[in-house]
Design a protein around this motif. Sequence first.
Motif, PDB file in Angstrom:
ATOM      1  N   THR A   1       0.844  -1.022   0.129  1.00 51.47           N
ATOM      2  CA  THR A   1       0.090   0.190  -0.052  1.00 51.47           C
ATOM      3  C   THR A   1       0.937   1.178  -0.023  1.00 51.47           C
ATOM      4  OG1 THR A   1      -0.178  -0.061   2.441  1.00 51.47           O
ATOM      5  CG2 THR A   1      -1.847  -1.101   1.269  1.00 51.47           C
ATOM      6  N   GLN A   2       0.418   2.354  -0.366  1.00 48.79           N
ATOM      7  CA  GLN A   2       0.973   3.600  -0.443  1.00 48.79           C
ATOM      8  C   GLN A   2      -0.130   4.833  -0.459  1.00 48.79           C
ATOM      9  OE1 GLN A   2       3.144   4.466  -3.936  1.00 48.79           O
ATOM     10  NE2 GLN A   2       4.342   6.259  -3.039  1.00 48.79           N
ATOM     11  N   TRP A   3       0.090   5.634   0.412  1.00 45.13           N
ATOM     12  CA  TRP A   3      -0.909   6.736   0.450  1.00 45.13           C
ATOM     13  C   TRP A   3      -0.644   7.688  -0.555  1.00 45.13           C
ATOM     14  CZ3 TRP A   3      -5.505   6.304   3.186  1.00 45.13           C
ATOM     15  CH2 TRP A   3      -5.353   5.468   4.025  1.00 45.13           C
ATOM     16  N   ILE A   4      -1.763   8.405  -1.072  1.00 50.96           N
ATOM     17  CA  ILE A   4      -1.299   9.200  -2.217  1.00 50.96           C
ATOM     18  C   ILE A   4      -1.772  10.634  -1.841  1.00 50.96           C
ATOM     19  CG2 ILE A   4      -1.371   7.637  -4.141  1.00 50.96           C
ATOM     20  CD1 ILE A   4      -4.232   7.992  -4.710  1.00 50.96           C
ATOM     21  N   PRO A   5      -1.471  11.773  -2.263  1.00 55.01           N
ATOM     22  CA  PRO A   5      -1.632  13.225  -1.963  1.00 55.01           C
ATOM     23  C   PRO A   5      -3.351  13.431  -1.949  1.00 55.01           C
ATOM     24  CG  PRO A   5       0.226  13.277  -3.454  1.00 55.01           C
ATOM     25  CD  PRO A   5      -0.509  11.962  -3.389  1.00 55.01           C
ATOM     26  N   THR A   6      -4.208  12.582  -2.550  1.00 59.53           N
ATOM     27  CA  THR A   6      -5.587  13.080  -2.674  1.00 59.53           C
ATOM     28  C   THR A   6      -6.320  12.330  -1.168  1.00 59.53           C
ATOM     29  OG1 THR A   6      -5.915  11.063  -4.074  1.00 59.53           O
ATOM     30  CG2 THR A   6      -5.498  13.338  -5.013  1.00 59.53           C
ATOM     31  N   GLY A   7      -5.510  11.704  -0.653  1.00 60.40           N
ATOM     32  CA  GLY A   7      -6.128  11.190   0.654  1.00 60.40           C
ATOM     33  C   GLY A   7      -6.517   9.539   0.178  1.00 60.40           C
ATOM     34  N   GLY A   8      -6.365   8.966  -1.075  1.00 59.63           N
ATOM     35  CA  GLY A   8      -6.452   7.897  -1.354  1.00 59.63           C
ATOM     36  C   GLY A   8      -5.425   6.665  -0.896  1.00 59.63           C
ATOM     37  N   LEU A   9      -5.740   5.722  -1.397  1.00 60.30           N
ATOM     38  CA  LEU A   9      -4.753   4.572  -1.220  1.00 60.30           C
ATOM     39  C   LEU A   9      -4.644   3.871  -2.417  1.00 60.30           C
ATOM     40  CD1 LEU A   9      -3.188   3.367   1.309  1.00 60.30           C
ATOM     41  CD2 LEU A   9      -4.870   1.547   1.494  1.00 60.30           C
ATOM     42  N   ARG A  10      -3.078   3.817  -2.613  1.00 63.55           N
ATOM     43  CA  ARG A  10      -2.630   3.013  -4.211  1.00 63.55           C
ATOM     44  C   ARG A  10      -2.243   1.415  -3.642  1.00 63.55           C
ATOM     45  NH1 ARG A  10       0.843   6.533  -7.555  1.00 63.55           N
ATOM     46  NH2 ARG A  10      -1.425   7.103  -7.979  1.00 63.55           N
ATOM     47  N   ILE A  11      -2.845   0.698  -4.432  1.00 70.54           N
ATOM     48  CA  ILE A  11      -2.685  -0.863  -3.864  1.00 70.54           C
ATOM     49  C   ILE A  11      -1.532  -1.292  -5.221  1.00 70.54           C
ATOM     50  CG2 ILE A  11      -3.880  -3.127  -3.822  1.00 70.54           C
ATOM     51  CD1 ILE A  11      -4.775  -0.906  -2.057  1.00 70.54           C
ATOM     52  N   ILE A  12      -0.698  -2.054  -4.688  1.00 71.72           N
ATOM     53  CA  ILE A  12       0.566  -2.203  -5.466  1.00 71.72           C
ATOM     54  C   ILE A  12       0.789  -3.662  -5.504  1.00 71.72           C
ATOM     55  CG2 ILE A  12       2.878  -1.527  -5.934  1.00 71.72           C
ATOM     56  CD1 ILE A  12       2.451   0.976  -4.476  1.00 71.72           C
ATOM     57  N   SER A  13       1.153  -4.087  -6.512  1.00 73.29           N
ATOM     58  CA  SER A  13       1.863  -5.533  -6.647  1.00 73.29           C
ATOM     59  C   SER A  13       3.241  -5.584  -6.944  1.00 73.29           C
ATOM     60  CB  SER A  13       1.066  -6.383  -8.049  1.00 73.29           C
ATOM     61  OG  SER A  13      -0.314  -6.439  -7.860  1.00 73.29           O
ATOM     62  N   ASP A  14       3.802  -6.543  -6.481  1.00 78.65           N
ATOM     63  CA  ASP A  14       5.341  -6.663  -6.519  1.00 78.65           C
ATOM     64  C   ASP A  14       5.562  -7.094  -8.089  1.00 78.65           C
ATOM     65  OD1 ASP A  14       5.442  -5.653  -3.975  1.00 78.65           O
ATOM     66  OD2 ASP A  14       6.923  -7.469  -3.331  1.00 78.65           O
ATOM     67  N   ASN A  15       4.725  -7.883  -8.450  1.00 78.37           N
ATOM     68  CA  ASN A  15       4.996  -8.424 -10.048  1.00 78.37           C
ATOM     69  C   ASN A  15       4.610  -7.509 -10.923  1.00 78.37           C
ATOM     70  OD1 ASN A  15       4.545  -9.820 -12.434  1.00 78.37           O
ATOM     71  ND2 ASN A  15       4.003 -11.673 -11.510  1.00 78.37           N
ATOM     72  N   THR A  16       5.440  -6.969 -11.615  1.00 77.89           N
ATOM     73  CA  THR A  16       5.462  -5.719 -12.445  1.00 77.89           C
ATOM     74  C   THR A  16       4.296  -5.853 -13.625  1.00 77.89           C
ATOM     75  OG1 THR A  16       7.270  -6.327 -13.792  1.00 77.89           O
ATOM     76  CG2 THR A  16       7.515  -4.654 -11.947  1.00 77.89           C
ATOM     77  N   ILE A  17       3.839  -7.147 -14.087  1.00 76.71           N
ATOM     78  CA  ILE A  17       2.828  -7.181 -15.121  1.00 76.71           C
ATOM     79  C   ILE A  17       1.448  -6.844 -14.500  1.00 76.71           C
ATOM     80  CG2 ILE A  17       4.241  -9.055 -15.978  1.00 76.71           C
ATOM     81  CD1 ILE A  17       2.071 -11.184 -15.206  1.00 76.71           C
ATOM     82  N   TYR A  18       1.322  -6.728 -13.236  1.00 80.47           N
ATOM     83  CA  TYR A  18      -0.123  -6.261 -12.763  1.00 80.47           C
ATOM     84  C   TYR A  18       0.071  -4.669 -12.309  1.00 80.47           C
ATOM     85  CZ  TYR A  18      -1.210 -11.174 -11.969  1.00 80.47           C
ATOM     86  OH  TYR A  18      -1.487 -12.134 -12.119  1.00 80.47           O
ATOM     87  N   GLU A  19      -0.620  -4.044 -12.895  1.00 81.48           N
ATOM     88  CA  GLU A  19      -0.865  -2.507 -12.800  1.00 81.48           C
ATOM     89  C   GLU A  19      -1.265  -2.016 -11.395  1.00 81.48           C
ATOM     90  OE1 GLU A  19       0.341  -0.054 -14.764  1.00 81.48           O
ATOM     91  OE2 GLU A  19       1.181  -1.492 -16.549  1.00 81.48           O
ATOM     92  N   PRO A  20      -0.714  -1.166 -10.643  1.00 79.44           N
ATOM     93  CA  PRO A  20      -1.423  -0.545  -9.536  1.00 79.44           C
ATOM     94  C   PRO A  20      -2.619   0.065  -9.607  1.00 79.44           C
ATOM     95  CG  PRO A  20       0.401   0.845 -10.113  1.00 79.44           C
ATOM     96  CD  PRO A  20       0.432  -0.369 -10.983  1.00 79.44           C
ATOM     97  N   PHE A  21      -3.508   0.195  -8.676  1.00 76.07           N
ATOM     98  CA  PHE A  21      -4.692   0.741  -8.866  1.00 76.07           C
ATOM     99  C   PHE A  21      -5.087   1.607  -7.722  1.00 76.07           C
ATOM    100  CE2 PHE A  21      -5.711  -3.452  -7.345  1.00 76.07           C
ATOM    101  CZ  PHE A  21      -6.609  -3.192  -6.369  1.00 76.07           C
ATOM    102  N   ASP A  22      -5.748   2.734  -7.631  1.00 77.56           N
ATOM    103  CA  ASP A  22      -6.046   3.588  -6.552  1.00 77.56           C
ATOM    104  C   ASP A  22      -7.526   3.544  -5.965  1.00 77.56           C
ATOM    105  OD1 ASP A  22      -3.362   4.370  -6.891  1.00 77.56           O
ATOM    106  OD2 ASP A  22      -4.224   6.158  -7.937  1.00 77.56           O
ATOM    107  N   LEU A  23      -7.548   3.485  -4.700  1.00 77.42           N
ATOM    108  CA  LEU A  23      -8.986   3.525  -4.039  1.00 77.42           C
ATOM    109  C   LEU A  23      -9.072   4.950  -3.384  1.00 77.42           C
ATOM    110  CD1 LEU A  23      -8.609   0.141  -1.821  1.00 77.42           C
ATOM    111  CD2 LEU A  23      -9.573   0.591  -4.248  1.00 77.42           C
TER     112      LEU A  23
END
Length: 238
Positions: free
Chosen positions: A192-214
Amino acid sequence: MNRKEIGQRLREAREKVGLSRDHVIALPEIEMSRSTLQQWEIGQTEPSLEKLAKLAQLYKVSPQWLIFGEGDSTAQAPAPATNPSLEAPAKHVIFNEEFVLIPMYDIEVSAGNGLFSQGVTEPIKHVAYRRDWLKSKNLDPYNLAVVCNCGDSMYPTIPNGSCMLVNLAKNQAHDGNIYVLRLDDRIYVKRTQWIPTGGLRIISDNTIYEPFDLDKAYLASGQFEVCGEVIEISHIIH
């Protein structure tokens, strides 16, 4: 101090909050053996004032009551560990002299497509962890569960089929850590990674999967939950 009377009050206070001796000595802040606690409770030996103060705090009584029988002796049971997705593992923890057996649940956790099996209330088996290792990591066994990963989106950090030790007390996301997450009716294992808008970025370690934001609205909707932090991973090397 009358050590037999202190011992009686120690046992009375412990039993009032519903703790076993094994539970007490497994807590990171209580550094003692089971035999030592037993000797104190039967009045064979006398605890130090420092240990009495720690036990008084744990049992929710005053040190004065433990030592002299004066003051507040009302003890209330601590709130049990809660975890809506993993069904309160606390009652399923097993202790022996050297190991703590942590419950494993047949919840199919997917780091790929989010497959989620509901309705599991009993562990399928237990996984042994050394008491001293758990203490060295400041881990409360009553807040731990083991689940298995299914999927490749966290590869190579978490290979498909890995078993993961999850700390259910760590239910607030922090940047860069790996968590078991619930999104709607699906379970994921992601960074996980917090983003400036206050949402949360969901991240995979396998780079073929794109991150997505909540976004903030989704995080507050009740459809999102941080079930716990992944703190240890084990897998078979083929």
